[in-house]
Enzyme design. Structure first.
Site, PDB file in Angstrom:
ATOM      1  N   SER A   1       0.837  -1.195   0.000  1.00 24.13           N
ATOM      2  CA  SER A   1       0.000   0.000   0.000  1.00 24.13           C
ATOM      3  C   SER A   1       0.869   1.240   0.000  1.00 24.13           C
ATOM      4  CB  SER A   1      -0.901  -0.004   1.228  1.00 24.13           C
ATOM      5  OG  SER A   1      -0.125  -0.151   2.377  1.00 24.13           O
TER       6      SER A   1
ATOM      7  N   ASP B   1      -5.689   3.921  14.098  1.00 25.37           N
ATOM      8  CA  ASP B   1      -5.510   2.518  13.772  1.00 25.37           C
ATOM      9  C   ASP B   1      -6.512   1.701  14.569  1.00 25.37           C
ATOM     10  OD1 ASP B   1      -3.402   2.375  11.880  1.00 25.37           O
ATOM     11  OD2 ASP B   1      -2.028   2.989  13.451  1.00 25.37           O
TER      12      ASP B   1
END
Lengths: 501, 501
Positions: free
Chosen positions: A202, A264
């Site tokens: 990513s 996160d």
């Protein structure tokens, strides 16, 4: 009264959030009771999206009988100038109530996650809805069963690559450690050993560089599935951007919201990683978890919790997950930022005298463990074999072959604007704050500006003199250099020096 | 290179989210590395805001040496055409880390909440940040201590009215019950009894009408603090919009995000209510909690939990809170929507034959309990006294005096578009789904369109014939009438009829 308007491109880039602009005197605005920030359904030739309304004042740039679309809305509808679209009030998306249930502390099943993902991919949830979903799943708020459900729903929303039952290796690093760019080296070694390793990576979420950002400095990474298959057939490996494929496609939408929030979530992290591994057709996966007080995973205990979740969810979806904990106390290599990290990667592959020893050792550890997972290497002999493949130049040759197959290798260059930051006093360098150093690299322009970032000029444990250069800030514009410098100058915790007695 | 640009109004209404538009070739965009959706700090004459960047394509409506501001950004900066503003990268707002901590399950103290509120009021948090904050506090995720801290921080961010130590009564209804518009009646009765009751109300959050929306049909409600004081000095009471005052000013910002998310939070609900009560200078407050399966508070147990939190947080901030549970199983009165509810209120105050008995009884219950809290009424005699004040016309006269003092009474009117929904089969009406009926009223345009909503034509327990009219949808546009009808026609649970045996 007609509920259609002719479309024009607004020529406004609102990033991915679709926006529709209407004149305040537009008959649809008036008859439908639309006002600023209303969500509006737009139907065109069998496609439809939900966009946010911004109202343009009379006498402005927008005619009363036109609706203008932001770049993302225009693309999502596949509109052409003058197309006549239908405007209506959207039904509330069914998945909004699932997000609400999760925010209130409920648990979701696979169908609920699949609904959220479908509405996300169809641009039917607003950015606020997505922010609520991300927040409702933050920290440890998804349990194991929900994480399995989310992983499967994310995988099922896209394609899955088929390697005909072959053993397929893969690796993933749970980020948070600036400069820890082992992937290109590991892929080169494992492919040189004759294994399949179709690696997708990513772009950066909250860090100054993702592996895709770094690899893109050296070769094209935006390959489609057919090109990926060809590269892997030719070379055994690849290092491509996952977002260019249709593998777990919702992940990038979630990342778009996670990035500005800087959030996160254990469950979302596990689902993001494993849905992509499953979609790429991997059968055995090694997960590297750097642990350190300023890394993403801050303690051995946190690593064990995350690791257990990865193994257990992997098992539930038929993926053999192995874990590797590494030292996450300080940045790895010298460079932080796409081009600066690419230079470190190349130095290791080329076995030059300037190759960062820590990056080399980490890459060998990981490649060795992966080779140990595969047949053809005696257990425990993986690392020695990896070292041979690297030292012989076989890995470098494989990496160049992969770059060539991906579209051609290019040598990284340095940023035009650089500034050395020096020690205010003499001492021994005791710690480097990963988060602060990463923030400096980001303020300097990384990862958006490829050559921007930070280059460390000394290591933890080294003695430094007053006035000695500690690190260098690299930027592509003077403005970004100045911001990064101003931030760095105001933070004493970037690098900590013990005083000379 | 200059970091300033001349400002022009974009003539684009983005509601409250500040947006700045720059040409893609603008030198600041380029030198600063700004790209679409970047957050940008804009400084002008000692004020500054953070706005989201939207990039306008070259050749479009925006000159390369200008920056255009959305209506909200223009107002927040107090800009004038041609003003030269300075553009820079914002420091991440300090409160973003507090929001992150809360999302991860941490607890916040008063300083952390104060920071979030300050950054909210200064437009320094993005809508995504606010959505994350709302979600992180959803359900029961704020504990008692956090709720006290949030309440105090919200109150301290604005003004507090001073009534010189007088006894000041107030009431609040925890919403969720369509049509339950007791406030104007209660204020009129309590003020007619000679007590001070400076009532501020909010506009609808997730319902088809708030008390401020309903009251605004009958009189101006957007008064400032000086006007509020004058009205209360003249009449003893008022019914004004709280958002027009600087009492707990952050609440409206939170509401702006809660509304599209359709979220509630116990802690934020308590803080929202009590911070406003404390700021208005109330000393004794009665909280009405309608309880029912489709009301906002769904069970007696939930009401007890919420009630205990209200009393306990009230005590911590020096406010005597009394509780009242009422039947929340069905809508109150006939109308749902600002004007339709105003008609019900006036019918009760005027003691007409069409006055909804349930609304009258509820208003008397609450006014009676409030009178019992104050000196001058024998304990338990409050309700009888309230009834006398209503039946004698004293309450009606007081209400008209309040309306006159607030700027003048006006009679509600009916919507131009109406449609009767009829029974598909004969039976006895057993339940009305508050949430579905509220959604129909909202789709019809309430509360944005004052005369829009739903008018009930029958009551729970009534026998109906096949084809008999059950309720009427009112709308200001044919489009909204059609949406509301389509939604209603697809929902069989709006009104449940038991079958005729």
């Amino acid at each position: 009264m007609s509920d259609t308007l002719a479309l024009i491109p607004a020529g406004i880039d609102t990033y991915r959030q679709p926006v529709v602009y209407m004149n305040e005197d537009c008959h649809i605005c008036r008859s439908e009771g639309f006002a600023a920030e209303t969500r509006i359904r737009i139907d065109l030739k069998g496609r439809w999206i939900v966009a946010t309304l911004n109202v343009v004042a009379r006498g402005g740039w927008l005619a009363v009988d036109r609706a203008a679309l932001s770049a993302s809305a225009w693309a999502a509808l596949g509109a052409r100038e003058g197309d006549s679209a239908r405007f209506s009030h959207p039904e509330p998306p069914a998945s909004a109530s699932a997000i609400r249930a999760k925010a209130y502390g409920g648990t979701l099943d696979r169908a609920a996650f699949a609904g959220i993902i479908r509405d996300t991919l169809d641009n039917r949830l607003s950015d606020l809805d997505l922010a609520a979903f991300i927040t409702a799943c933050a920290g440890d708020r998804l349990d194991r069963q929900e994480t399995v459900a989310l992983t499967r729903a994310m995988q099922a929303a896209g394609e899955t690559l088929d390697w005909g039952g072959a053993l397929v290796l893969d690796k993933h690093c749970v980020g948070g450690l600036p400069g820890n760019r082992t992937t290109p080296i590991v892929v080169a070694i494992v492919a040189a050993a004759g294994h399949l390793i179709p690696k997708t990576s990513s772009r950066a979420i909250t860090s100054p560089a993702g592996t895709a950002d770094t690899m893109e400095v050296m070769a094209p990474v935006a390959l489609d599935a057919a090109a990926l298959r060809r590269v892997v057939r030719e070379t055994g490996g690849c290092i491509v951007w996952g977002g260019g494929l249709n593998l777990s496609p919702a992940d990038d939408h979630f990342i778009r919201i996670e990035r500005p929030l800087d959030f996160d979530s254990t469950g979302q992290m596990v689902a993001s990683v494993l849905s992509k591994k499953a979609a790429v057709g991997a059968t055995r996966v090694l997960i590297d978890m750097p642990v350190g007080p300023t890394a993403k995973v801050r303690s051995v205990r946190a690593a064990e919790g995350l690791g257990a979740r990865l193994v257990s969810v992997g098992e539930a979806i038929g993926l053999q997950v192995s874990l590797h904990q590494s030292d996450g106390s300080a940045p790895v290599g010298r460079g932080i930022g796409p081009a600066l990290e690419a230079m470190d990667v190349l130095a290791v592959l080329r076995r030059g005298p300037d190759a960062p020893e820590d990056l080399r050792a980490r890459a060998l550890d990981l490649a060795g463990k992966l080779l140990d997972l595969a047949p053809g290497t005696k257990a425990g002999q993986g690392r020695a074999r990896a070292e041979t493949l690297l030292d012989s130049g076989a890995a470098e040759a494989k990496f160049m072959a992969i770059c060539a197959a991906q579209g051609g290798f290019r040598e990284p260059v340095s940023a035009p604007h650089r500034l050395e930051m020096t020690a205010q006093s003499p001492g021994t360098l005791t710690t480097i704050d990963n988060r602060v150093i990463a923030r400096i690299a980001k303020l300097a322009g990384a990862p958006r500006q490829k050559t921007a970032g930070v280059r460390l000029l000394t290591r933890v444990g080294a003695k430094v003199e007053r006035g000695q250069s500690l690190y260098e800030i690299h930027a592509e514009t003077p403005g970004e250099l100045a911001y990064a410098q101003a931030y760095a100058a105001a933070r004493t915790s970037v690098l900590t020096l013990s005083e000379v007695p």
